[in-house]
Design an enzyme around this catalytic site. Structure first.
Site, PDB file in Angstrom:
ATOM      1  N   SER A  61      19.231 -43.534  -5.184  1.00 14.83           N
ATOM      2  CA  SER A  61      18.929 -42.159  -5.588  1.00 14.83           C
ATOM      3  C   SER A  61      20.188 -41.347  -5.852  1.00 14.83           C
ATOM      4  O   SER A  61      21.265 -41.612  -5.322  1.00 14.83           O
ATOM      5  CB  SER A  61      18.093 -41.469  -4.515  1.00 14.83           C
TER       6      SER A  61
HETATM    7  N1  SAH Z   1      16.408 -44.529  -1.047  1.00 17.95           N
HETATM    8  C1  SAH Z   1      16.594 -45.673  -1.892  1.00 17.95           C
HETATM    9  C2  SAH Z   1      15.661 -45.562  -3.080  1.00 17.95           C
HETATM   10  C3  SAH Z   1      15.400 -46.854  -3.715  1.00 17.95           C
HETATM   11  S1  SAH Z   1      14.272 -46.780  -5.053  1.00 17.95           S
HETATM   12  C4  SAH Z   1      18.039 -45.724  -2.352  1.00 17.95           C
HETATM   13  O1  SAH Z   1      18.620 -44.652  -2.553  1.00 17.95           O
HETATM   14  O2  SAH Z   1      18.578 -46.807  -2.538  1.00 17.95           O
HETATM   15  C5  SAH Z   1      12.703 -46.912  -4.236  1.00 17.95           C
HETATM   16  C6  SAH Z   1      12.478 -48.172  -3.456  1.00 17.95           C
HETATM   17  O3  SAH Z   1      11.113 -48.149  -3.006  1.00 17.95           O
HETATM   18  C7  SAH Z   1      12.620 -49.452  -4.263  1.00 17.95           C
HETATM   19  O4  SAH Z   1      13.540 -50.284  -3.631  1.00 17.95           O
HETATM   20  C8  SAH Z   1      11.216 -50.057  -4.249  1.00 17.95           C
HETATM   21  O5  SAH Z   1      11.202 -51.473  -4.210  1.00 17.95           O
HETATM   22  C9  SAH Z   1      10.639 -49.467  -2.979  1.00 17.95           C
HETATM   23  N2  SAH Z   1       9.177 -49.424  -2.904  1.00 17.95           N
HETATM   24  C10 SAH Z   1       8.285 -49.157  -3.889  1.00 17.95           C
HETATM   25  N3  SAH Z   1       7.027 -49.205  -3.406  1.00 17.95           N
HETATM   26  C11 SAH Z   1       7.127 -49.501  -2.075  1.00 17.95           C
HETATM   27  C12 SAH Z   1       6.180 -49.692  -1.027  1.00 17.95           C
HETATM   28  N4  SAH Z   1       4.860 -49.594  -1.208  1.00 17.95           N
HETATM   29  N5  SAH Z   1       6.644 -49.980   0.204  1.00 17.95           N
HETATM   30  C13 SAH Z   1       7.980 -50.107   0.432  1.00 17.95           C
HETATM   31  N6  SAH Z   1       8.922 -49.949  -0.503  1.00 17.95           N
HETATM   32  C14 SAH Z   1       8.499 -49.651  -1.757  1.00 17.95           C
END
Ligand code: SAH
Length: 213
Positions: A61
């Site tokens: 993010s």
């Molecule tokens: N806070 C993280 C954001 C990553 S993007 C960062 O800054 O790196 C969002 C993440 O949510 C992705 O890695 C995706 O695989 C995960 N995601 C999507 N749906 C999900 C679910 N149902 N349960 C767990 N993770 C999920």
């Protein structure tokens, strides 16, 4: 050090200058090496003012969004926090410095494994990671003082609210696939109150109570 200088500038120009005022949040972001959470080839851009790809179609993010969401959780240091969407583990690391215990769920195993490695390198041992569908929460560890969802969802995953203790805060991006509103929900004796925090664009929350695909 080059990265130290860039990180200091990120905190001053992207966060403090735009209204992030929680000293603990600013300090956590000033000390956490964001470049360690992206691929070698992207390190030069780790402190720029935007999200970056982390593989598997996912992103780390935007620094400002991480700060805004973290500030909205109002952490004092004693909390148990649930995070949905570990991704790179960067937001997880910020939380780990600001609360007692982080419980983080990621649906893609390779991302969770990589995040674990970086968190261990930084000696952030107060993080429990789990691979699975975070839209159902983590019942065995509930209730939580705060919950953060770092992927966009068409509606609030119902199980999450029941895993938040009274007095708790839940921050979640709700909306369409390409644009969401960042909301903070507070639960107390009188019920649930909802506040709009800002606009954002996250990758999809995929799962039983999120997007179907
Ligand atoms: N806070 C993280 C954001 C990553 S993007 C960062 O800054 O790196 C969002 C993440 O949510 C992705 O890695 C995706 O695989 C995960 N995601 C999507 N749906 C999900 C679910 N149902 N349960 C767990 N993770 C999920």
């Amino acid at each position: 050090m080059l990265f130290d200088r860039r990180r200091k500038r990120m905190v001053e120009e992207q966060l403090a200058a735009r209204g992030i005022s929680d000293r603990r949040v600013l300090s956590a972001m000033a000390t956490t090496p964001r470049h360690s959470f992206v691929d070698e080839a992207l390190r030069e851009r780790a402190y720029d003012d935007h999200p970056l790809p982390i593989g598997q179609g996912q992103t780390i993010s935007h620094p400002y969004t991480v700060a805004l969401m973290t500030e909205a959780l109002e952490l004092q240091g004693t909390e148990r926090v649930l995070e949905i969407g570990t991704g790179s583990g960067y937001q997880t690391a910020i939380l780990a410095r600001l609360c007692a215990n982080v419980f983080s769920i990621e649906r893609i195993a390779t991302l969770a494994t990589r995040a674990r490695r970086v968190l261990d390198q930084l000696s952030l041992y107060n993080v429990a990671l789990r691979v699975g569908d975070g839209t159902i929460g983590w019942n065995a560890e509930a209730p939580f003082d705060a919950i953060i969802v770092t992927a966009g969802t068409p509606q609030l995953p119902r199980p999450l609210l029941s895993q938040l203790r009274s007095g708790g805060r839940l921050v979640v991006p709700i909306g369409e696939e390409d644009a969401q509103a960042l909301l903070r929900l507070r639960v107390d004796a009188s019920g649930v109150t909802e506040e709009y925090i800002g606009d954002c664009r996250f990758v999809k929350l995929l799962g039983r109570y999120g997007f179907a695909r």
